[in-house]
Enzyme design. Structure first.
Site, PDB file in Angstrom:
ATOM      1  CG  ASP A 245       4.775 -31.856  27.009  1.00 36.15           C
ATOM      2  OD1 ASP A 245       5.206 -31.862  25.843  1.00 36.15           O
ATOM      3  OD2 ASP A 245       3.603 -32.174  27.316  1.00 36.15           O
TER       4      ASP A 245
ATOM      5  CD  GLU B 141       5.453 -28.530  23.414  1.00 33.32           C
ATOM      6  OE1 GLU B 141       5.194 -28.917  22.259  1.00 33.32           O
ATOM      7  OE2 GLU B 141       5.181 -29.212  24.423  1.00 33.32           O
TER       8      GLU B 141
END
Length: 576
Positions: A255, A290
């Site tokens: 993330d 990401e």
């Protein structure tokens, strides 16, 4: 001895009822492990890590005592209750299955949230539902974060105990069984992990290890982490190894890596990748980033394998909805051209000036056209793009089912790695708004923050689902009330994925040599991907028909609609 001295965190089994204990707390004067009221003092090392041997049975409750303050283990494998409760001595479940995994190019992903994937919201219930996805040709599940967070329900990005599975979902053994069930169906499991921040409640590292954080920097979600510290790097690398080695997951979705800032050599992500790839695994490892910077360097260097490509989503979203505020502004100027770029070069923002950018802003990204298609995960919608809207609407609720069928076909038949969000395969209209389970002042702050976040948007009228209301959470389950056309959507998904396996994957495995796109209307384009084995062609119509768009006759083809329809799709192959 080297293995013990390299341990900085947690209690790990070292023999029958024996555990090696470690806690990095450089500012502390004295640290003990307390099991059932009996303390075992730990010895401080030169690096600020307190270590020792603890004798206790598995499943016994314990806490750390740091200068008189008792806290749960920041690296606990399991809790006896919530994030403030004592931890439990837990033997890791060691994955022993012989699953050999899959080539990343073959992946078709469904992003799922364990709490809303089924009515029960557990690992066990999710495992029972996996055959529904496998039957359609979906072969990978990407599981939103399961690290324990405050409260019972939430998205998972507010985790504070990265080593402990969220108890509302089940036990560590339940998650291991979920992974084994997926592998038994021929499905890979990717786990979403958050290594860039901790949630706002229950993160005791702030008080016991202030050096864990970089005092000079913050993230949008709280204090930044100092990855130059060896024990800090070890905290997250050992966590990643646990998920991959002990639970058997096939990869990690990392993330917001743009918030993992580290000037070290090697940088944290490179060391993480190296150590994970050094494991003796019977299957390929997949690392997904990401990263809003749109930089290809990690994929070029093999640090990561692939990256979420939000540019693809933004282009499509603007094309179908006409929205032009916030991060959509640069993509609203010429969305069909941006979509053409996304379908041929991956990223749209590649370091060039873009419309709608703030004055003086540095252009985002770097050239990405040299990367192979599998270096990009494309999605029509993700938890972020749906849930970060005020009402949490899916794209189908903002456009039309016909437009979404064309977008669905484009996603599932193009050579990039496609990802669906849970329920998308049946055309679900169920919203996925933001929800959490805080109390008191923190709950009030979340409500106010959400209202403030959307107040700048012209169309926002103040209506906002209460993120703390359990009904917001329960209303986010996509399979409780399938849409009337769910069967048609299932058939479409299965047909598209059958085409993908039979036609697209052989071409993809032969190697892409060239990609080009021709814009043939305000909302229409034709894309050709040239592979060593042949050409894959797609004509996409997302608006007014294009009279001159004659679809060629082809022996191997797939169509939705006709050239006379507003929304139509046609794809075919040509042998070379």
């Amino acid at each position: 001895m080297d293995e013990v001295t390299s341990q900085h965190w947690g209690l790990l089994p070292s023999g029958p009822d024996m555990w090696t204990a470690a806690l990095w707390s450089p500012q502390a004067r004295a640290v003990s492990v307390v099991v059932d009221g009996t303390p075992t003092p730990l010895t401080r090392g030169k690096d600020g890590t307190f270590r020792g041997i603890v004798s206790a049975p598995a499943a016994a409750a314990y806490v750390f005592d740091v200068d008189g303050t008792r806290i749960p283990d920041p690296a606990a494998r399991q809790q006896s209750g919530d994030v403030h409760a004592p931890s439990l001595l837990t033997i890791p479940p060691l994955s022993t299955n012989t699953w050999t995994g899959r080539d990343w190019r073959d992946s078709v992903i469904s992003e799922i949230h364990i709490g809303t994937f089924t009515k029960a919201g557990t690992f066990a219930a999710a495992a029972e539902k996996l055959p529904d996805l496998a039957d359609l040709g979906i072969n990978t599940v990407e599981v939103m974060p399961i690290a324990q967070f405050a409260g019972n329900h939430g998205w998972g990005y507010d985790g504070v105990l990265p080593y402990a599975v969220h108890p509302a979902y089940g036990t560590p053994e339940d998650f291991a069984a979920f992974v084994a069930a997926a592998h038994g169906l021929g499905m890979s499991v990717i786990l979403d992990v958050v290594y860039n921040h901790f949630g706002p409640e229950g993160a005791y590292l702030h008080s016991i290890s202030p050096d864990f954080f970089d005092a000079s920097r913050t993230t949008p979600w709280g204090p930044a982490i100092d990855f130059t510290q060896k024990p800090v790097r070890a905290f997250f690398i050992q966590n990643a190894i646990m998920w991959v080695r002990d639970f058997g997951v096939d990869g990690l979705r990392l993330d917001a890596v743009h918030q993992i800032q580290d000037p070290s050599t090697p940088e944290f992500l490179a060391e993480l990748s190296t150590q994970l790839r050094a494991l003796n695994l019977p299957r390929p490892l997949h690392l997904i980033a990401e990263d809003e910077r749109n930089l290809p360097h990690h994929r070029d260097a093999g640090v990561t394998d692939t990256q979420w490509n939000d540019d693809y989503h933004h282009s499509l979203h603007c094309l179908l909805t006409g929205e032009n505020e916030g991060y959509y502004a640069p993509f609203a100027a010429d969305p069909i051209r941006d979509l053409a770029t996304a379908l041929t070069e991956g990223h749209v923002d590649q370091g060039q000036p873009r419309p709608g950018q703030d004055a003086g802003a540095k252009p985002r990204g770097a050239p990405s056209g040299h990367l192979p298609p599998q270096a990009f995960v494309n999605a029509n919608q993700t938890h972020d793009q749906i849930g970060n809207r005020a009402l949490g609407e899916r794209l189908i609720a903002l456009s039309s089912p016909e437009a979404m069928q064309v977008a669905h076909a484009m996603l599932l038949t193009s050579p990039f790695v496609p990802m669906l969000f849970q329920g998308e395969e049946i055309g679900a209209r169920t919203p996925f708004p933001f929800f959490c389970d805080f109390t008191g002042d923190l709950a009030d702050a979340v409500r106010k923050g959400r209202l403030s976040e959307f107040s700048a948007f012209s169309g926002f009228d103040g209506a906002l689902p209460d993120p703390l209301d359990p009904r917001t959470f329960h209303g986010a389950r996509p399979y409780d009330a399938p849409p009337p056309d769910a069967a048609d959507w299932r058939d479409l998904t299965a047909r598209l994925l059958t085409w993908r396996r039979a036609v697209v994957l052989p071409l993809l495995h032969s190697g892409l040599t060239l990609a080009r796109a021709q814009i043939i209307g305000p909302k229409a384009l034709r894309v050709t991907w040239q592979f060593n084995m042949g050409l894959l062609n797609s004509t996409i119509q997302l608006g007014q028909p294009v009279p001159t768009n004659n679809w060629p006759a082809a022996q191997t083809q797939l169509s939705l609609g006709s050239p006379q329809d507003d929304f139509a799709f046609h794809t075919w192959i040509e042998q070379t």
